[in-house]
Design a protein around this motif. Structure first.
Motif, PDB file in Angstrom:
ATOM      1  N   ASP A  49      14.589  20.738 -39.077  1.00  0.00           N
ATOM      2  CA  ASP A  49      16.015  21.020 -39.247  1.00  0.00           C
ATOM      3  C   ASP A  49      16.837  20.420 -38.115  1.00  0.00           C
ATOM      4  O   ASP A  49      17.903  19.839 -38.349  1.00  0.00           O
ATOM      5  CB  ASP A  49      16.262  22.528 -39.318  1.00  0.00           C
ATOM      6  CG  ASP A  49      15.643  23.166 -40.552  1.00  0.00           C
ATOM      7  OD1 ASP A  49      15.306  22.435 -41.511  1.00  0.00           O
ATOM      8  OD2 ASP A  49      15.489  24.402 -40.551  1.00  0.00           O
ATOM      9  N   GLU A  50      16.336  20.546 -36.901  1.00  0.00           N
ATOM     10  CA  GLU A  50      17.091  20.009 -35.769  1.00  0.00           C
ATOM     11  C   GLU A  50      17.103  18.483 -35.775  1.00  0.00           C
ATOM     12  O   GLU A  50      18.111  17.865 -35.458  1.00  0.00           O
ATOM     13  CB  GLU A  50      16.538  20.519 -34.439  1.00  0.00           C
ATOM     14  CG  GLU A  50      17.407  20.078 -33.282  1.00  0.00           C
ATOM     15  CD  GLU A  50      17.240  20.915 -32.042  1.00  0.00           C
ATOM     16  OE1 GLU A  50      17.888  20.555 -31.035  1.00  0.00           O
ATOM     17  OE2 GLU A  50      16.497  21.903 -32.059  1.00  0.00           O
ATOM     18  N   ALA A  53      19.688  17.542 -38.217  1.00  0.00           N
ATOM     19  CA  ALA A  53      21.027  17.796 -37.674  1.00  0.00           C
ATOM     20  C   ALA A  53      21.395  16.768 -36.610  1.00  0.00           C
ATOM     21  O   ALA A  53      22.565  16.400 -36.469  1.00  0.00           O
ATOM     22  CB  ALA A  53      21.092  19.201 -37.087  1.00  0.00           C
ATOM     23  N   THR A  56      23.473  13.762 -37.595  1.00  0.00           N
ATOM     24  CA  THR A  56      24.847  13.958 -38.059  1.00  0.00           C
ATOM     25  C   THR A  56      25.814  13.899 -36.885  1.00  0.00           C
ATOM     26  O   THR A  56      25.440  14.196 -35.746  1.00  0.00           O
ATOM     27  CB  THR A  56      24.999  15.310 -38.773  1.00  0.00           C
ATOM     28  OG1 THR A  56      24.723  16.356 -37.845  1.00  0.00           O
ATOM     29  CG2 THR A  56      24.051  15.413 -39.955  1.00  0.00           C
ATOM     30  N   ASP A  58      28.169  15.902 -36.102  1.00  0.00           N
ATOM     31  CA  ASP A  58      28.523  17.215 -35.555  1.00  0.00           C
ATOM     32  C   ASP A  58      27.298  17.957 -34.999  1.00  0.00           C
ATOM     33  O   ASP A  58      27.251  19.183 -34.989  1.00  0.00           O
ATOM     34  CB  ASP A  58      29.238  18.064 -36.595  1.00  0.00           C
ATOM     35  CG  ASP A  58      28.368  18.364 -37.806  1.00  0.00           C
ATOM     36  OD1 ASP A  58      27.365  17.656 -38.016  1.00  0.00           O
ATOM     37  OD2 ASP A  58      28.692  19.319 -38.526  1.00  0.00           O
ATOM     38  N   TYR A  59      26.334  17.216 -34.486  1.00  0.00           N
ATOM     39  CA  TYR A  59      25.106  17.817 -33.969  1.00  0.00           C
ATOM     40  C   TYR A  59      25.377  18.801 -32.833  1.00  0.00           C
ATOM     41  O   TYR A  59      24.756  19.859 -32.768  1.00  0.00           O
ATOM     42  CB  TYR A  59      24.137  16.729 -33.506  1.00  0.00           C
ATOM     43  CG  TYR A  59      22.918  17.261 -32.816  1.00  0.00           C
ATOM     44  CD1 TYR A  59      22.039  18.110 -33.479  1.00  0.00           C
ATOM     45  CD2 TYR A  59      22.629  16.931 -31.502  1.00  0.00           C
ATOM     46  CE1 TYR A  59      20.914  18.604 -32.863  1.00  0.00           C
ATOM     47  CE2 TYR A  59      21.500  17.417 -30.871  1.00  0.00           C
ATOM     48  CZ  TYR A  59      20.644  18.249 -31.559  1.00  0.00           C
ATOM     49  OH  TYR A  59      19.527  18.744 -30.936  1.00  0.00           O
ATOM     50  N   SER A  61      27.960  20.732 -32.308  1.00  0.00           N
ATOM     51  CA  SER A  61      28.449  22.004 -32.835  1.00  0.00           C
ATOM     52  C   SER A  61      27.372  22.715 -33.649  1.00  0.00           C
ATOM     53  O   SER A  61      27.361  23.938 -33.733  1.00  0.00           O
ATOM     54  CB  SER A  61      29.703  21.792 -33.678  1.00  0.00           C
ATOM     55  OG  SER A  61      29.409  21.007 -34.817  1.00  0.00           O
ATOM     56  N   TRP A  62      26.432  21.980 -34.223  1.00  0.00           N
ATOM     57  CA  TRP A  62      25.314  22.605 -34.945  1.00  0.00           C
ATOM     58  C   TRP A  62      24.505  23.484 -34.003  1.00  0.00           C
ATOM     59  O   TRP A  62      24.180  24.609 -34.334  1.00  0.00           O
ATOM     60  CB  TRP A  62      24.410  21.530 -35.560  1.00  0.00           C
ATOM     61  CG  TRP A  62      23.202  22.093 -36.244  1.00  0.00           C
ATOM     62  CD1 TRP A  62      23.132  22.543 -37.530  1.00  0.00           C
ATOM     63  CD2 TRP A  62      21.903  22.288 -35.691  1.00  0.00           C
ATOM     64  NE1 TRP A  62      21.859  22.988 -37.807  1.00  0.00           N
ATOM     65  CE2 TRP A  62      21.081  22.842 -36.690  1.00  0.00           C
ATOM     66  CE3 TRP A  62      21.338  22.040 -34.446  1.00  0.00           C
ATOM     67  CZ2 TRP A  62      19.742  23.153 -36.489  1.00  0.00           C
ATOM     68  CZ3 TRP A  62      20.000  22.349 -34.236  1.00  0.00           C
ATOM     69  CH2 TRP A  62      19.227  22.901 -35.248  1.00  0.00           C
ATOM     70  N   GLY A  63      24.216  22.979 -32.835  1.00  0.00           N
ATOM     71  CA  GLY A  63      23.470  23.748 -31.846  1.00  0.00           C
ATOM     72  C   GLY A  63      24.227  24.994 -31.423  1.00  0.00           C
ATOM     73  O   GLY A  63      23.654  26.065 -31.257  1.00  0.00           O
ATOM     74  N   GLN A  65      26.489  26.630 -33.224  1.00  0.00           N
ATOM     75  CA  GLN A  65      26.484  27.553 -34.358  1.00  0.00           C
ATOM     76  C   GLN A  65      25.155  28.281 -34.447  1.00  0.00           C
ATOM     77  O   GLN A  65      25.096  29.467 -34.733  1.00  0.00           O
ATOM     78  CB  GLN A  65      26.735  26.800 -35.664  1.00  0.00           C
ATOM     79  CG  GLN A  65      28.126  26.256 -35.804  1.00  0.00           C
ATOM     80  CD  GLN A  65      28.257  25.332 -36.995  1.00  0.00           C
ATOM     81  OE1 GLN A  65      27.280  25.004 -37.659  1.00  0.00           O
ATOM     82  NE2 GLN A  65      29.473  24.892 -37.259  1.00  0.00           N
ATOM     83  N   ARG A  66      24.082  27.578 -34.180  1.00  0.00           N
ATOM     84  CA  ARG A  66      22.750  28.175 -34.240  1.00  0.00           C
ATOM     85  C   ARG A  66      22.603  29.249 -33.173  1.00  0.00           C
ATOM     86  O   ARG A  66      22.048  30.306 -33.422  1.00  0.00           O
ATOM     87  CB  ARG A  66      21.697  27.091 -34.065  1.00  0.00           C
ATOM     88  CG  ARG A  66      20.294  27.571 -34.210  1.00  0.00           C
ATOM     89  CD  ARG A  66      19.372  26.368 -34.259  1.00  0.00           C
ATOM     90  NE  ARG A  66      17.997  26.744 -34.245  1.00  0.00           N
ATOM     91  CZ  ARG A  66      17.323  27.181 -35.292  1.00  0.00           C
ATOM     92  NH1 ARG A  66      17.921  27.290 -36.451  1.00  0.00           N
ATOM     93  NH2 ARG A  66      16.052  27.509 -35.184  1.00  0.00           N
ATOM     94  N   TYR A  69      24.548  32.365 -34.215  1.00  0.00           N
ATOM     95  CA  TYR A  69      23.814  33.060 -35.279  1.00  0.00           C
ATOM     96  C   TYR A  69      22.652  33.866 -34.683  1.00  0.00           C
ATOM     97  O   TYR A  69      22.441  35.004 -35.046  1.00  0.00           O
ATOM     98  CB  TYR A  69      23.294  32.049 -36.306  1.00  0.00           C
ATOM     99  CG  TYR A  69      22.445  32.670 -37.379  1.00  0.00           C
ATOM    100  CD1 TYR A  69      23.017  33.413 -38.406  1.00  0.00           C
ATOM    101  CD2 TYR A  69      21.062  32.541 -37.361  1.00  0.00           C
ATOM    102  CE1 TYR A  69      22.247  33.998 -39.378  1.00  0.00           C
ATOM    103  CE2 TYR A  69      20.277  33.132 -38.337  1.00  0.00           C
ATOM    104  CZ  TYR A  69      20.871  33.845 -39.343  1.00  0.00           C
ATOM    105  OH  TYR A  69      20.087  34.430 -40.298  1.00  0.00           O
TER     106      TYR A  69
END
Length: 76
Positions: A49-50, A53, A56, A58-59, A61-63, A65-66, A69
């Motif tokens: 998954d990483e 991500a 992309t 927006d990597y 911001s993905w981190g 967001q994770r 969560y």
């Protein structure tokens, strides 16, 4: 990434058939359950998954967001 995805698919097939697990069940670590295998599978899935991500824009911001969560889920 394809290597890791292939490993996941192969693991799922072997786990479904319970292939080669009898030798592991003889060990004290796996006598009661095979949770370590399942946890390792989850870690590999997170890696896939990483990697996906990371391709992309927006990597970053993905981190973030994770992490949010994880913090929210761990407080419940």
């Amino acid at each position: 990434m394809q290597l890791f995805e292939r490993c996941l698919r192969q693991y799922e097939k072997l786990r479904k058939r319970e292939a080669f697990l009898d030798q592991f069940r003889k060990c004290t670590t796996f006598k009661e359950n095979l949770d370590e295998f399942d946890e390792s599978r989850e870690v590999l899935q997170q890696l896939v998954d990483e990697y996906a991500a990371a391709t992309t824009p927006d990597y970053i911001s993905w981190g973030a967001q994770r992490q949010v969560y994880t913090i929210v889920c761990s407080t419940y």
